[in-house]
Enzyme design. Structure first.
Site, PDB file in Angstrom:
ATOM      1  N   ASN A  12      -5.276   5.074   4.754  1.00 34.84           N
ATOM      2  CA  ASN A  12      -4.429   4.790   5.127  1.00 34.84           C
ATOM      3  C   ASN A  12      -3.334   4.264   3.308  1.00 34.84           C
ATOM      4  O   ASN A  12      -4.301   3.635   2.909  1.00 34.84           O
ATOM      5  CB  ASN A  12      -5.208   3.085   5.659  1.00 34.84           C
ATOM      6  CG  ASN A  12      -3.942   1.872   5.780  1.00 34.84           C
ATOM      7  OD1 ASN A  12      -2.349   2.696   5.929  1.00 34.84           O
ATOM      8  ND2 ASN A  12      -4.553   0.908   5.579  1.00 34.84           N
ATOM      9  N   TRP A  13      -2.404   4.895   3.345  1.00 28.94           N
ATOM     10  CA  TRP A  13      -1.916   4.548   2.232  1.00 28.94           C
ATOM     11  C   TRP A  13      -1.243   4.267   1.772  1.00 28.94           C
ATOM     12  O   TRP A  13      -0.876   3.188   1.136  1.00 28.94           O
ATOM     13  CB  TRP A  13      -1.011   5.964   1.990  1.00 28.94           C
ATOM     14  CG  TRP A  13      -1.551   7.326   1.510  1.00 28.94           C
ATOM     15  CD1 TRP A  13      -2.760   8.015   2.180  1.00 28.94           C
ATOM     16  CD2 TRP A  13      -0.730   8.635   1.527  1.00 28.94           C
ATOM     17  NE1 TRP A  13      -2.891   9.015   1.213  1.00 28.94           N
ATOM     18  CE2 TRP A  13      -1.745  10.128   1.171  1.00 28.94           C
ATOM     19  CE3 TRP A  13       0.335   8.843   1.445  1.00 28.94           C
ATOM     20  CZ2 TRP A  13      -0.964  10.931   0.869  1.00 28.94           C
ATOM     21  CZ3 TRP A  13       1.067  10.077   0.467  1.00 28.94           C
ATOM     22  CH2 TRP A  13      -0.128  11.642   0.692  1.00 28.94           C
ATOM     23  N   LYS A  14      -1.106   2.996   2.785  1.00 23.01           N
ATOM     24  CA  LYS A  14      -0.238   1.634   2.709  1.00 23.01           C
ATOM     25  C   LYS A  14       1.052   1.418   2.660  1.00 23.01           C
ATOM     26  O   LYS A  14       2.055   2.558   2.762  1.00 23.01           O
ATOM     27  CB  LYS A  14      -1.206   0.478   2.528  1.00 23.01           C
ATOM     28  CG  LYS A  14      -2.176   0.088   2.610  1.00 23.01           C
ATOM     29  CD  LYS A  14      -3.536  -0.832   2.415  1.00 23.01           C
ATOM     30  CE  LYS A  14      -4.713  -1.053   2.839  1.00 23.01           C
ATOM     31  NZ  LYS A  14      -5.441  -2.156   2.461  1.00 23.01           N
ATOM     32  N   HIS A  94      -4.281  -4.252  11.276  1.00 23.40           N
ATOM     33  CA  HIS A  94      -4.413  -4.446  10.757  1.00 23.40           C
ATOM     34  C   HIS A  94      -4.489  -6.044  10.239  1.00 23.40           C
ATOM     35  O   HIS A  94      -3.844  -6.503  10.380  1.00 23.40           O
ATOM     36  CB  HIS A  94      -3.206  -3.404   9.480  1.00 23.40           C
ATOM     37  CG  HIS A  94      -4.391  -3.383   8.363  1.00 23.40           C
ATOM     38  ND1 HIS A  94      -5.053  -4.263   7.206  1.00 23.40           N
ATOM     39  CD2 HIS A  94      -5.257  -2.337   7.461  1.00 23.40           C
ATOM     40  CE1 HIS A  94      -5.111  -3.838   5.597  1.00 23.40           C
ATOM     41  NE2 HIS A  94      -5.286  -2.625   6.144  1.00 23.40           N
ATOM     42  N   GLU A  96      -3.587  -7.089   7.511  1.00 21.22           N
ATOM     43  CA  GLU A  96      -2.880  -7.704   6.884  1.00 21.22           C
ATOM     44  C   GLU A  96      -1.146  -7.821   7.556  1.00 21.22           C
ATOM     45  O   GLU A  96      -0.377  -8.907   7.944  1.00 21.22           O
ATOM     46  CB  GLU A  96      -2.308  -6.176   5.804  1.00 21.22           C
ATOM     47  CG  GLU A  96      -3.177  -6.264   3.844  1.00 21.22           C
ATOM     48  CD  GLU A  96      -3.211  -4.668   3.454  1.00 21.22           C
ATOM     49  OE1 GLU A  96      -2.509  -3.653   4.199  1.00 21.22           O
ATOM     50  OE2 GLU A  96      -4.096  -3.883   2.702  1.00 21.22           O
ATOM     51  N   GLU A 163     -13.535  -3.939   9.668  1.00 19.96           N
ATOM     52  CA  GLU A 163     -13.019  -3.903   8.424  1.00 19.96           C
ATOM     53  C   GLU A 163     -12.496  -5.816   7.925  1.00 19.96           C
ATOM     54  O   GLU A 163     -11.721  -5.993   8.019  1.00 19.96           O
ATOM     55  CB  GLU A 163     -11.456  -3.680   8.643  1.00 19.96           C
ATOM     56  CG  GLU A 163     -11.091  -2.398   8.886  1.00 19.96           C
ATOM     57  CD  GLU A 163     -10.110  -1.651   7.727  1.00 19.96           C
ATOM     58  OE1 GLU A 163     -10.196  -0.668   6.497  1.00 19.96           O
ATOM     59  OE2 GLU A 163      -8.987  -2.663   7.781  1.00 19.96           O
ATOM     60  N   GLY A 169      -9.660  -4.101  -0.603  1.00 16.27           N
ATOM     61  CA  GLY A 169      -9.142  -4.014  -2.311  1.00 16.27           C
ATOM     62  C   GLY A 169      -9.851  -4.806  -3.231  1.00 16.27           C
ATOM     63  O   GLY A 169      -9.080  -5.165  -3.701  1.00 16.27           O
ATOM     64  N   SER A 208     -12.868  -0.945   0.707  1.00 17.66           N
ATOM     65  CA  SER A 208     -13.648  -0.765  -0.549  1.00 17.66           C
ATOM     66  C   SER A 208     -14.122   0.298  -0.369  1.00 17.66           C
ATOM     67  O   SER A 208     -15.134   0.544  -0.983  1.00 17.66           O
ATOM     68  CB  SER A 208     -13.974  -1.866  -1.140  1.00 17.66           C
ATOM     69  OG  SER A 208     -12.905  -2.766  -1.447  1.00 17.66           O
ATOM     70  N   GLY A 229      -8.354   2.893   2.412  1.00 22.18           N
ATOM     71  CA  GLY A 229      -6.944   2.595   1.864  1.00 22.18           C
ATOM     72  C   GLY A 229      -6.672   3.127   0.342  1.00 22.18           C
ATOM     73  O   GLY A 229      -6.599   4.166   0.165  1.00 22.18           O
ATOM     74  N   GLY A 230      -7.410   2.139  -0.695  1.00 23.50           N
ATOM     75  CA  GLY A 230      -7.318   2.700  -1.864  1.00 23.50           C
ATOM     76  C   GLY A 230      -7.566   4.278  -2.440  1.00 23.50           C
ATOM     77  O   GLY A 230      -7.295   4.761  -2.868  1.00 23.50           O
TER      78      GLY A 230
HETATM   79  P1  PGA Z   1      -9.469  -0.437   0.848  1.00 27.68           P
HETATM   80  O1  PGA Z   1      -8.411  -0.631   2.085  1.00 27.68           O
HETATM   81  O2  PGA Z   1      -9.831   0.858   1.127  1.00 27.68           O
HETATM   82  O3  PGA Z   1      -8.157  -0.215  -0.654  1.00 27.68           O
HETATM   83  O4  PGA Z   1     -10.270  -1.771   0.837  1.00 27.68           O
HETATM   84  C1  PGA Z   1      -8.869  -0.594   3.208  1.00 27.68           C
HETATM   85  C2  PGA Z   1      -8.114  -1.040   4.628  1.00 27.68           C
HETATM   86  O5  PGA Z   1      -7.191  -2.321   4.037  1.00 27.68           O
HETATM   87  O6  PGA Z   1      -7.404  -0.268   4.876  1.00 27.68           O
END
Ligand code: PGA
Length: 257
Positions: A12-14, A94, A96, A163, A169, A208, A229-230
């Site tokens: 997930n590149w956000k 998600h 967020e 999650e 993050g 993470s 994510g990251g």
């Molecule tokens: P992260 O994000 O791997 O950077 O913690 C995961 C996500 O929000 O899907």
């Protein structure tokens, strides 16, 4: 792992990536020498069309969609628009979006149902905030989110991602035991809701996940794959995670024979 010989790794590149990020996707595609691992990258919507042109072994997903095909809604993208652009997957719910965009369980359910109708595979996220875990109510929070946001009818293209918000993050991950407990609860809820079909819904872990901890996260039996994510932004780190999923698959296959 219920997907057994085919773990799923989703990046997930956000809100990251302009045109230059496509070279990372190109490098990922080139390094994709793991036929038994299903890999999806969800770039920002602005890159779905060029990303779909590059990706052959990797599938492309969207990070969100509107909960319907209409009426007119400035700024939103409907599931069929995303499908037309080349997306085959979509992330919904998600944390967020739930927290920052005020997305309710009901909206998440609407998005999931419309996306499935449009032919997209759905990755539906659930997870508790830190306060819930501190108060020992994380199970109730996740189960209520799940019950209220999963599509009413299961399709073959539904995936759940657990999650925990406090792991996203932050560099902190739950223990294997904590993941195992939550995944087992989610599995029970899915079978209660969908019957036997609920056993076939993959459950990913996200928060993470990175090259250093992927093998350990994937070692938990009930983890069918990872939502990353990251660590999905560069080919180097993402391919290491895919590599860990491939190794886990090999290990399982050899144990089964
Ligand atoms: P992260 O994000 O791997 O950077 O913690 C995961 C996500 O929000 O899907």
């Amino acid at each position: 792992m219920i997907t057994g010989d085919s773990p799923l790794v989703v990046g997930n590149w956000k809100m990251n990536g302009t045109e230059s990020a496509l070279s990372e996707l190109g490098a990922m595609e080139k390094g994709m020498v793991y036929p038994g691992v299903k890999v999806v990258i969800c770039p920002p919507a602005t890159l779905i069309i060029p990303a779909a042109a590059i990706a052959k072994k990797i599938e492309i997903g969207a990070q969100d969609c509107h909960a319907g095909e209409g009426p007119a809604f400035t700024g939103r993208l409907s599931p069929s628009m995303l499908f037309g652009a080349g997306a085959r997957w979509v992330i919904v719910g998600h944390s967020e979006c739930r927290a920052l965009a005020g997305e309710t369980d009901d909206i998440v359910r609407g998005k999931a149902e419309r996306a499935l109708e449009a032919g997209l595979a759905v990755i539906l996220c659930v997870g508790e905030p830190k306060e819930a875990r501190d108060r020992d109510v994380e199970k109730a929070v996740v189960l209520s989110q799940l019950a209220a946001s999963i599509p009413r009818a299961v399709g073959a293209r539904l995936t759940i991602a657990y999650e925990p918000i406090w792991a996203i993050g932050t560099g902190v991950t739950p223990t294997s035991k904590q993941i195992e407990v939550m995944h087992a609860l989610i599995r029970d809820a899915l079978t209660d809701h969908y019957g036997d079909a609920g056993r076939c819904v993959p459950i990913l872990y996200g928060g993470s996940a990175n090259a250093a901890n992927a093998a350990q996260l994937l070692a938990t039996d009930s983890v069918d794959g990872l939502l990353v994510g990251g660590a999905s932004l560069t080919a180097d780190s993402f391919l290491s995670i895919v590599d860990a999923a491939a190794a886990r698959r090999e290990q399982r296959l050899s144990l089964a024979t």
